[in-house]
Design a protein around this motif. Structure first.
Motif, mmCIF file in Angstrom:
data_model
loop_
_atom_site.group_PDB
_atom_site.id
_atom_site.type_symbol
_atom_site.label_atom_id
_atom_site.label_comp_id
_atom_site.label_asym_id
_atom_site.label_seq_id
_atom_site.Cartn_x
_atom_site.Cartn_y
_atom_site.Cartn_z
ATOM 1 N N THR A 170 0.804 -1.224 0.000
ATOM 2 C CA THR A 170 0.000 0.000 0.000
ATOM 3 C C THR A 170 0.838 1.276 0.000
ATOM 4 N N ALA A 171 2.133 1.158 0.307
ATOM 5 C CA ALA A 171 3.027 2.319 0.234
ATOM 6 C C ALA A 171 3.854 2.304 -1.041
ATOM 7 N N GLY A 172 3.935 1.136 -1.693
ATOM 8 C CA GLY A 172 4.748 1.021 -2.902
ATOM 9 C C GLY A 172 6.235 1.009 -2.605
ATOM 10 N N LYS A 173 6.595 0.593 -1.382
ATOM 11 C CA LYS A 173 7.998 0.667 -0.959
ATOM 12 C C LYS A 173 8.492 -0.666 -0.404
ATOM 13 N N SER A 174 9.782 -0.911 -0.592
ATOM 14 C CA SER A 174 10.408 -2.124 -0.085
ATOM 15 C C SER A 174 10.628 -2.001 1.422
ATOM 16 N N PRO A 175 10.874 -3.124 2.116
ATOM 17 C CA PRO A 175 11.163 -3.055 3.559
ATOM 18 C C PRO A 175 12.345 -2.136 3.871
ATOM 19 N N GLN A 176 13.339 -2.128 2.984
ATOM 20 C CA GLN A 176 14.496 -1.266 3.218
ATOM 21 C C GLN A 176 14.070 0.199 3.266
ATOM 22 N N LYS A 177 13.158 0.581 2.369
ATOM 23 C CA LYS A 177 12.661 1.955 2.340
ATOM 24 C C LYS A 177 11.738 2.223 3.530
ATOM 25 N N LEU A 178 10.954 1.222 3.909
ATOM 26 C CA LEU A 178 10.064 1.378 5.068
ATOM 27 C C LEU A 178 10.862 1.489 6.359
ATOM 28 N N GLY A 179 11.995 0.761 6.414
ATOM 29 C CA GLY A 179 12.827 0.785 7.614
ATOM 30 C C GLY A 179 12.563 -0.358 8.568
ATOM 31 N N TYR A 180 11.763 -1.343 8.165
ATOM 32 C CA TYR A 180 11.521 -2.523 8.997
ATOM 33 C C TYR A 180 11.158 -3.695 8.105
ATOM 34 N N ALA A 181 11.524 -4.886 8.557
ATOM 35 C CA ALA A 181 11.288 -6.094 7.763
ATOM 36 C C ALA A 181 10.402 -7.092 8.478
ATOM 37 N N THR A 182 10.066 -6.816 9.739
ATOM 38 C CA THR A 182 9.234 -7.724 10.525
ATOM 39 C C THR A 182 8.336 -6.901 11.440
ATOM 40 N N PHE A 183 7.341 -7.568 12.028
ATOM 41 C CA PHE A 183 6.409 -6.873 12.927
ATOM 42 C C PHE A 183 7.135 -6.323 14.154
ATOM 43 N N MET A 184 8.015 -7.148 14.749
ATOM 44 C CA MET A 184 8.788 -6.706 15.907
ATOM 45 C C MET A 184 10.176 -6.291 15.431
ATOM 46 N N VAL A 185 10.596 -5.073 15.765
ATOM 47 C CA VAL A 185 11.892 -4.581 15.310
ATOM 48 C C VAL A 185 12.858 -4.452 16.480
ATOM 49 N N LYS A 186 14.125 -4.577 16.163
ATOM 50 C CA LYS A 186 15.168 -4.616 17.184
ATOM 51 C C LYS A 186 15.414 -3.236 17.768
ATOM 52 N N ASP A 187 15.499 -3.188 19.094
ATOM 53 C CA ASP A 187 15.830 -1.971 19.821
ATOM 54 C C ASP A 187 16.846 -2.386 20.884
ATOM 55 N N GLY A 188 18.128 -2.418 20.492
ATOM 56 C CA GLY A 188 19.128 -3.040 21.359
ATOM 57 C C GLY A 188 18.889 -4.539 21.358
ATOM 58 N N TYR A 189 18.686 -5.112 22.555
ATOM 59 C CA TYR A 189 18.354 -6.538 22.644
ATOM 60 C C TYR A 189 16.862 -6.757 22.889
#
Length: 530
Positions: free
Chosen positions: A57-76
């Motif tokens: 719906t954004a027309g963008k790859s995960p790299q452009k979105l900035g996330y590749a999964t539902f839960m994203v890493k924040d340190g550990y």
């Protein structure tokens, strides 16, 4: 005036649909394939609900979105992606800004409704009923016509990204899915038949739910026949100015092998646990019982034990996730969190207690990828596909939050990933009676200006948004990664004659600012202040 109606079938795959359509089991799908353009739709890597629906719906790859999964890493720690990234401008935002009326209902990436030019009903990741729908009162209107609106068959803890409750038995699961489809199909019919719209995007999630639990023809064909019948009635009502598009966020297939990824990393010394968290005797006993096929007897014995003892035993034996383990981070090389196949290197300068230098980063990734790709089960080689970050996400950097390695589910490799510790085995053999995601979803377009009987190749999930903008004659922001699927349009049709126009993203930002200024001036005039 041209209208576009998009129907999302979460997890739908041509591997099921095409044979059933060809055999006449799904007459509407057969008709749409014969009179429209269709083909595979390559999903994101990994092929998961989030980020797939956002990419579409954004027309963008995960790299452009900035996330590749539902839960994203924040340190550990791992937190829901919405806490780390700003909400993207999606296709209906652009259309709203141009005055088009929209209906957006049940998209999984819409976790809270927002003000648009039209109607919005959030999907199963909704944060609470207070922001389930816009405008105010629309949910009561839908519920009065269809009964109380159902969000999903599960309840989800959005902070942890896990399912906390849902149907327990197969019978209850099937009944919930049937009720959910009936409820949603009624709601969708009500909205598109009674409300004004130029663009509508409606998603059924029951396809995904059933395919995860049952990879059985008797169950799945029965459900797709319900969808086929609903689609048939929908197609009969379409006017000659409406383009119908069917999409899925990813494909699906049976699970025969599960890779217990952190068990592998633990066994090879890449993941280190503190002494108190190492697999205990209770785990070993339960694993022995499971492998010895003594589980039915063991269950009967456990039921005879006092409740507290029973609960304690079950808790000790159950595999646990990364967030519940006491990890020795200073000696850990790599780790995984979600069941989506991502692996992170414990890199110095990026992680709080990094153990891998930037000089060793490439060597470590090569080692781990080689180990995974060489895995066997009972002497049979598994053709497991592992991608490096830059292969999965071109343009990504070493120090961003995207995974360093990604395992892609394939029919001849592994089809599921389990990050929990306590299984006692690296590869779990499954019987194929349940399903999981695959990379190739579906795309189909039908209606005025669309080629008939056209099989398309090479479509990607982020091609959907620019193709829709092109149909409406709107310029495409240059920061969209997708392309217009020109091969779906009939020769010499309006859509084919019109060349895609690309603009700087600031074009839409300026347009939005201009609209706000016009509204402000109009309000001041109404108040007699200018």
């Amino acid at each position: 005036m041209t209208r576009v109606l998009v129907i999302g079938l979460d997890g739908a795959t041509w591997d099921l649909l095409k044979p059933w359509a060809d055999s006449g089991e799904l007459p509407t799908f057969k008709e749409l394939m014969e009179k429209g353009s269709w083909g595979g739709l390559r999903s994101t890597i990994p092929p998961w609900t989030i980020p797939a629906w956002d990419s579409m719906t954004a027309g963008k790859s995960p790299q452009k979105l900035g996330y590749a999964t539902f839960m994203v890493k924040d340190g550990y720690k791992f937190v829901p992606y919405r806490l780390k990234r700003a909400r993207q401008e999606l296709i209906w935002d652009i259309l709203s800004e141009h005055g088009y009326k929209n209906i957006v209902a049940n998209l999984p990436n819409v976790y809270s409704s927002k003000r648009i030019n039209g109607i919005m009903v959030a999907g199963w990741l909704n944060l609470g009923k207070d922001d389930l729908a816009y405008p105010q009162g629309i949910m009561e209107e839908i519920s009065s016509f269809c009964g109380e609106y159902m969000i999903d068959i599960f309840d989800v803890d959005l902070e942890k990204g896990i399912i906390v409750s849902g149907p327990q038995t197969d019978k209850e699961y099937l009944e919930r899915c049937k009720s959910l489809f009936k409820n949603h199909s009624c709601a969708f019919d009500y909205l598109i038949n009674n409300k004004e719209w130029n663009f509508a995007f409606l998603v059924f999630v029951t396809t995904d739910r059933l395919q995860h639990r049952f990879w059985k023809e008797s169950v799945l064909l029965s459900h797709y026949k319900e969808i086929d019948e609903w689609l048939g009635k929908l197609v009969e009502r379409l006017d000659d100015e409406t383009v119908l598009i069917l999409v899925s966020d990813h494909g699906f297939g049976p699970v025969r092998y599960t890779l217990n990824i952190n068990e592998l990393l633990l066994s090879k010394g890449y993941l280190r646990l503190k002494k108190e968290d190492k697999p205990n005797a209770t785990n070993a006993v339960f694993r022995f019982v499971k492998k010895s096929r003594l589980l039915p007897i063991a269950r009967k014995i456990i039921k005879l034990l006092p409740q507290k003892t029973r609960e304690r035993l079950i808790k000790k034996a159950r595999p646990v996730g990364l967030d519940k383990l006491n990890i020795e981070w200073s000696n850990t090389i790599a780790f995984a969190y979600e069941p989506s196949g991502e692996i992170y290197i414990n890199l110095k300068g990026r992680e709080p207690h990094g153990a891998v230098s930037i000089e060793d980063y490439e060597t470590v990734r090569d080692e781990i990828a080689k180990i995974i790709e060489s895995l066997e089960y009972n002497g049979d080689k598994l053709r497991i596909k592992v991608l490096k970050k830059e292969e999965a996400y071109p343009g990504s950097g070493v120090f961003d939050i995207l995974p360093d390695l990604v395992i892609v589910p394939t029919d001849d490799g592994v089809q599921a990933i389990d990050p929990k510790i306590g299984h006692g085995e690296i590869i779990t053999r499954n019987d194929g009676s349940f399903g999981n995601h695959r990379l190739m979803g579906i795309f189909l377009a039908y209606g005025p200006g669309i080629k008939k009987g056209q099989k398309i190749e090479g479509a990607k999930i982020y091609d959907v948004a620019p193709t829709i903008l092109h149909i409406f004659g709107l310029p495409i922001p240059k920061d969209m990664d997708g392309r217009v699927l020109m091969d779906i349009f009939e020769d010499d049709s309006e859509f084919e004659r019109r060349k895609p126009k690309y603009v700087d993203p600031s074009y839409y930002e300026r347009k939005k600012a201009d609209e706000k200024l016009k509204k402000a001036i109009k309000n001041l005039k109404l108040k007699g202040k200018i």
